[in-house]
Each structure stands twice: as C-alpha cells, then as structure tokens.
Design a protein around this motif. Structure first.
Motif, PDB file in Angstrom:
ATOM      1  N   LEU A  27       0.824  -1.208   0.000  1.00  0.00           N
ATOM      2  CA  LEU A  27       0.000   0.000   0.000  1.00  0.00           C
ATOM      3  C   LEU A  27       0.859   1.259   0.000  1.00  0.00           C
ATOM      4  N   LYS A  28       1.920   1.246   0.792  1.00  0.00           N
ATOM      5  CA  LYS A  28       2.804   2.408   0.856  1.00  0.00           C
ATOM      6  C   LYS A  28       3.474   2.653  -0.496  1.00  0.00           C
ATOM      7  N   LYS A  29       3.910   1.591  -1.158  1.00  0.00           N
ATOM      8  CA  LYS A  29       4.541   1.723  -2.475  1.00  0.00           C
ATOM      9  C   LYS A  29       3.568   2.233  -3.533  1.00  0.00           C
ATOM     10  N   ASN A  30       2.278   2.015  -3.295  1.00  0.00           N
ATOM     11  CA  ASN A  30       1.265   2.471  -4.246  1.00  0.00           C
ATOM     12  C   ASN A  30       0.633   3.797  -3.848  1.00  0.00           C
ATOM     13  N   GLY A  31       1.244   4.509  -2.912  1.00  0.00           N
ATOM     14  CA  GLY A  31       0.827   5.859  -2.577  1.00  0.00           C
ATOM     15  C   GLY A  31      -0.222   6.000  -1.499  1.00  0.00           C
ATOM     16  N   TYR A  32      -0.575   4.923  -0.828  1.00  0.00           N
ATOM     17  CA  TYR A  32      -1.548   5.012   0.257  1.00  0.00           C
ATOM     18  C   TYR A  32      -0.840   5.398   1.550  1.00  0.00           C
ATOM     19  N   LYS A  53      -8.557  -0.767  -8.481  1.00  0.00           N
ATOM     20  CA  LYS A  53      -7.857   0.171  -9.365  1.00  0.00           C
ATOM     21  C   LYS A  53      -6.717  -0.470 -10.159  1.00  0.00           C
ATOM     22  N   GLU A  54      -6.267  -1.645  -9.733  1.00  0.00           N
ATOM     23  CA  GLU A  54      -5.094  -2.277 -10.356  1.00  0.00           C
ATOM     24  C   GLU A  54      -5.420  -2.770 -11.766  1.00  0.00           C
ATOM     25  N   PRO A  55      -4.700  -2.276 -12.795  1.00  0.00           N
ATOM     26  CA  PRO A  55      -4.962  -2.733 -14.165  1.00  0.00           C
ATOM     27  C   PRO A  55      -4.288  -4.069 -14.495  1.00  0.00           C
ATOM     28  N   ASN A  56      -3.187  -4.376 -13.812  1.00  0.00           N
ATOM     29  CA  ASN A  56      -2.447  -5.609 -14.070  1.00  0.00           C
ATOM     30  C   ASN A  56      -3.174  -6.783 -13.407  1.00  0.00           C
ATOM     31  N   GLU A  57      -3.636  -7.725 -14.220  1.00  0.00           N
ATOM     32  CA  GLU A  57      -4.423  -8.857 -13.698  1.00  0.00           C
ATOM     33  C   GLU A  57      -3.614  -9.762 -12.770  1.00  0.00           C
ATOM     34  N   ASP A  58      -2.320  -9.927 -13.039  1.00  0.00           N
ATOM     35  CA  ASP A  58      -1.496 -10.780 -12.175  1.00  0.00           C
ATOM     36  C   ASP A  58      -1.335 -10.160 -10.791  1.00  0.00           C
ATOM     37  N   LEU A  59      -1.088  -8.856 -10.743  1.00  0.00           N
ATOM     38  CA  LEU A  59      -0.978  -8.175  -9.449  1.00  0.00           C
ATOM     39  C   LEU A  59      -2.326  -8.169  -8.723  1.00  0.00           C
ATOM     40  N   LYS A  60      -3.377  -7.971  -9.491  1.00  0.00           N
ATOM     41  CA  LYS A  60      -4.719  -7.972  -8.886  1.00  0.00           C
ATOM     42  C   LYS A  60      -5.008  -9.311  -8.215  1.00  0.00           C
ATOM     43  N   LEU A  61      -4.663 -10.403  -8.890  1.00  0.00           N
ATOM     44  CA  LEU A  61      -4.870 -11.738  -8.324  1.00  0.00           C
ATOM     45  C   LEU A  61      -4.009 -11.940  -7.073  1.00  0.00           C
ATOM     46  N   LYS A  62      -2.775 -11.448  -7.111  1.00  0.00           N
ATOM     47  CA  LYS A  62      -1.883 -11.536  -5.946  1.00  0.00           C
ATOM     48  C   LYS A  62      -2.482 -10.784  -4.759  1.00  0.00           C
ATOM     49  N   TYR A  63      -2.998  -9.575  -4.991  1.00  0.00           N
ATOM     50  CA  TYR A  63      -3.584  -8.775  -3.913  1.00  0.00           C
ATOM     51  C   TYR A  63      -4.858  -9.429  -3.365  1.00  0.00           C
TER      52      TYR A  63
END
Length: 98
Positions: A27-32, A53-63
């Motif tokens: 979250l910190k790396k993404n500006g939160y 908000k995440e456009p990358n499907e692989d990152l979205k699945l990881k989160y």
C-alpha cells in the motif's frame, strides 16, 4: 492438546503479521497512507480499493489472495481463541464442581 492449540495460535498470529505488514508495504509503495502501529482496519479497505484500481491482472490476483489470506488468518485466530477459552472454562468448571 492445549499446547497444540497455543502453538497453532502463535503460528497463525505470525502468519497474519507477515501478511499484514507485507500489505502495508504494498500500500505504501502504491501511494496510500500507512500507519504501522494503528489504523489496521483501514489497510483492508485500502487494499480493496487498490484491487479495484489495479490494471495488471497478475498483481490484482496476488492482492486478492493476500486479502483472502489475511481474512482467513484472522478468522482462524478467532476460532482457535474461542476453542481455547471454551476448553479453559470447561476444565475450570470440572475442577471447581468436581
């Protein structure tokens, strides 16, 4: 048996902390805005926001997996805590009333 329950609680708490602080780092790396000693509930809401908000499907699945893992560790921690308290009360009841 009680030792096993306590060991499971410790393992679950350690896993939850690793997950939670990994989420805080993401979250910190993404500006939160992240607080390390309070505001933990906000992290779950912020992670849900990041997932949407995440456009990358692989990152979205990881989160999504991280969020589910965190919620499951919290759930299992609470269940084990209830089991420990019930066993403790049952043991004390029989010790007092015979």
């Amino acid at each position: 048996m009680n030792t096993l329950l306590i060991l499971l609680i410790v393992i679950i708490v350690l896993c939850a902390n690793v997950l939670w602080y990994s989420i805080k780092d993401i979250l910190k790396k993404n500006g939160y805005k992240v607080y390390y000693f309070f505001g933990h509930l906000n992290d779950i809401f912020n992670l849900s926001d990041l997932i949407q908000k995440e456009p990358n499907e692989d990152l979205k699945l990881k989160y999504i997996r991280m969020k589910r893992g965190l919620l499951l560790t919290i759930f299992f921690f609470l269940i084990l805590l209830v089991i420990v308290f019930i066993r403790f009360e049952f043991y004390n009841f029989h010790q007092i009333f015979g």
